[in-house]
Design an enzyme around this catalytic site. Sequence first.
Site, PDB file in Angstrom:
ATOM      1  N   GLU A   1      -0.185  52.529  -3.200  1.00  0.00           N
ATOM      2  CA  GLU A   1       0.640  51.873  -4.146  1.00  0.00           C
ATOM      3  C   GLU A   1      -0.099  50.426  -4.910  1.00  0.00           C
ATOM      4  O   GLU A   1      -0.723  49.840  -4.211  1.00  0.00           O
ATOM      5  CB  GLU A   1       1.831  51.269  -3.448  1.00  0.00           C
ATOM      6  CG  GLU A   1       3.115  50.497  -4.445  1.00  0.00           C
ATOM      7  CD  GLU A   1       4.245  50.061  -3.559  1.00  0.00           C
ATOM      8  OE1 GLU A   1       5.269  49.700  -3.990  1.00  0.00           O
ATOM      9  OE2 GLU A   1       4.214  50.098  -2.455  1.00  0.00           O
TER      10      GLU A   1
ATOM     11  N   LYS B   1       9.179  54.527 -10.373  1.00  0.00           N
ATOM     12  CA  LYS B   1       9.733  54.484  -9.147  1.00  0.00           C
ATOM     13  C   LYS B   1      11.395  54.159  -9.627  1.00  0.00           C
ATOM     14  O   LYS B   1      11.564  53.603 -10.377  1.00  0.00           O
ATOM     15  CB  LYS B   1       9.360  53.300  -8.138  1.00  0.00           C
ATOM     16  CG  LYS B   1      10.027  53.245  -7.064  1.00  0.00           C
ATOM     17  CD  LYS B   1       9.508  51.927  -6.199  1.00  0.00           C
ATOM     18  CE  LYS B   1      10.324  51.972  -4.940  1.00  0.00           C
ATOM     19  NZ  LYS B   1       9.372  50.673  -4.076  1.00  0.00           N
TER      20      LYS B   1
ATOM     21  N   CYS C   1       7.091  53.894  -1.629  1.00  0.00           N
ATOM     22  CA  CYS C   1       7.197  53.017  -0.826  1.00  0.00           C
ATOM     23  C   CYS C   1       8.670  53.425  -0.264  1.00  0.00           C
ATOM     24  O   CYS C   1       8.976  54.732   0.513  1.00  0.00           O
ATOM     25  CB  CYS C   1       7.200  51.738  -1.249  1.00  0.00           C
ATOM     26  SG  CYS C   1       7.721  50.569   0.143  1.00  0.00           S
TER      27      CYS C   1
END
Length: 509
Positions: A273, A334, A386
Amino acid sequence: MPNDFPTLSGRRWLSALLLLVAGAAQTLTFSPFQWWWLAPFTIALIVFITLPLTPRQLFRAGWLVGFGLFGSGASWVYISISQYGNTSVPVSILLTLLFVAGLALFHGLTFWAWGKLAKNSAIRRLILFPALWLLGDWLRGWLLTGFPWLYLGTAQVDGPLAGLAPMVGVHGLTLWIVGSGAALYAAGWLLLRQRSAGAGVLVTVFLLPWLIGPWLKDVNWTEKAEQPLSVAAMQGNVPQLIKWDPKFLQDQIATYLELTEDNWQKDLILWPETAIPLPQDQAGQILEHIRERLAPGSTLITGIPWYGFSDRIEDFTFHNSILSVGNGDGMYHKQKLVPFGEYVPLQQWLRGLIGFFDLPMSEFSRGPANQSPLTAGDARVMPYICYEVAYPDFVAMNAHRAGLLITISNDGWFGDSIGPLQHLQIARMRALETGRYMIRGTNNGVTAIIDDHGQIQDTIPQFTRATLHGEVYEAEGSTPYMQSGSWPVLTLAAILIVFVRERVIPKPA
């Protein structure tokens, strides 16, 4: 209520202490402790203490259980607030306590609803307890973006119920764990009343899945491709305090290029990330260098912020994104953002109050739904960034579109706490539920290759700068859980509540 079963009525302080301990003990069922067998016993203890209580008392009791669970199992948020949020210790402690106390309200409301719906019937309470617990978990994973963490079923990735996960998902496992704990209490009650036959039947029924589960563990619900993909995942171990400092940008990029030096020919290369801590519109030279180094059939997938004009929100914005470069294509933004870490709720009032509300890159916007997977050669790869991997139905729904899963993260926010190890365990459960290999790339651990049964093939230890090599297989087909999601077990819980609850409003004469 069962008036011949021992209770702790009148011993408030002992009851409160035991409820806190029972909640905290549930943390021991998860990584790194992995005492999965403890969960039903904690539930039995909770039922023993709370069964005779009124709804008002149950709210307090449930809150204590939740405070014990999240105070022990999610206290790692303190590290983010204190060490990396530029916040004083007293304020960090206060914010952590508020976070834990707020999460505990879900348990409090669940227990209150339990008392309201079952009234004073012990049998109804025992039947409804697993159903209400499950719906409380589901609500916690959805309301206000959700906190889908510390579901009891997650610990079963290493337990005997793991074989059932591809069929019923983590919520189905949780339902059975809580039901088993309630059954333990009920069996003890029956034994005290010298009803050993009834106790035996009850225990046998609830033991069956625990005995059948191991037999199902090796069932292949999906079909693996014949040829594997060679993969390499880089763990840069970049200190969080310098992650967004422009002075260290060149060093960070150099680190990942160095780790990739002998791996440009791999089918799939994974950086974690925001491995490139620079928006894609400013990273042209870096991305072009990567394209030049990659072998003709190789793909590099990396986390990178995105900045530009969004037609969906009609404004310029940032996204926390992941990009496929080389013999692949696609960019994913995301969708499940972390409150305060990636966006600040009520920011017009909170920005500037304390350092924690002004963390670097805390102005991301949520990505659109139904995004296409990335590609790596002919492989279709579904990415999760994540926190997203913690949402079971979200992962299962999107896994339909690809034969391989990846998740990237920067767990440096949580230091050497148990948070990153819990995160890895959650990723393993998602691989098990979907019958797909998952590659997990992180900044400082735990980087791992997870197979289609949720088992770790190889890892890089935490806080180590290294490259992980291995092979993964694409999968075709779907597990039963991917087809249905959590709706069957949620529907079952709702049916139990509708037909077992004691009527709150009596029928008119």
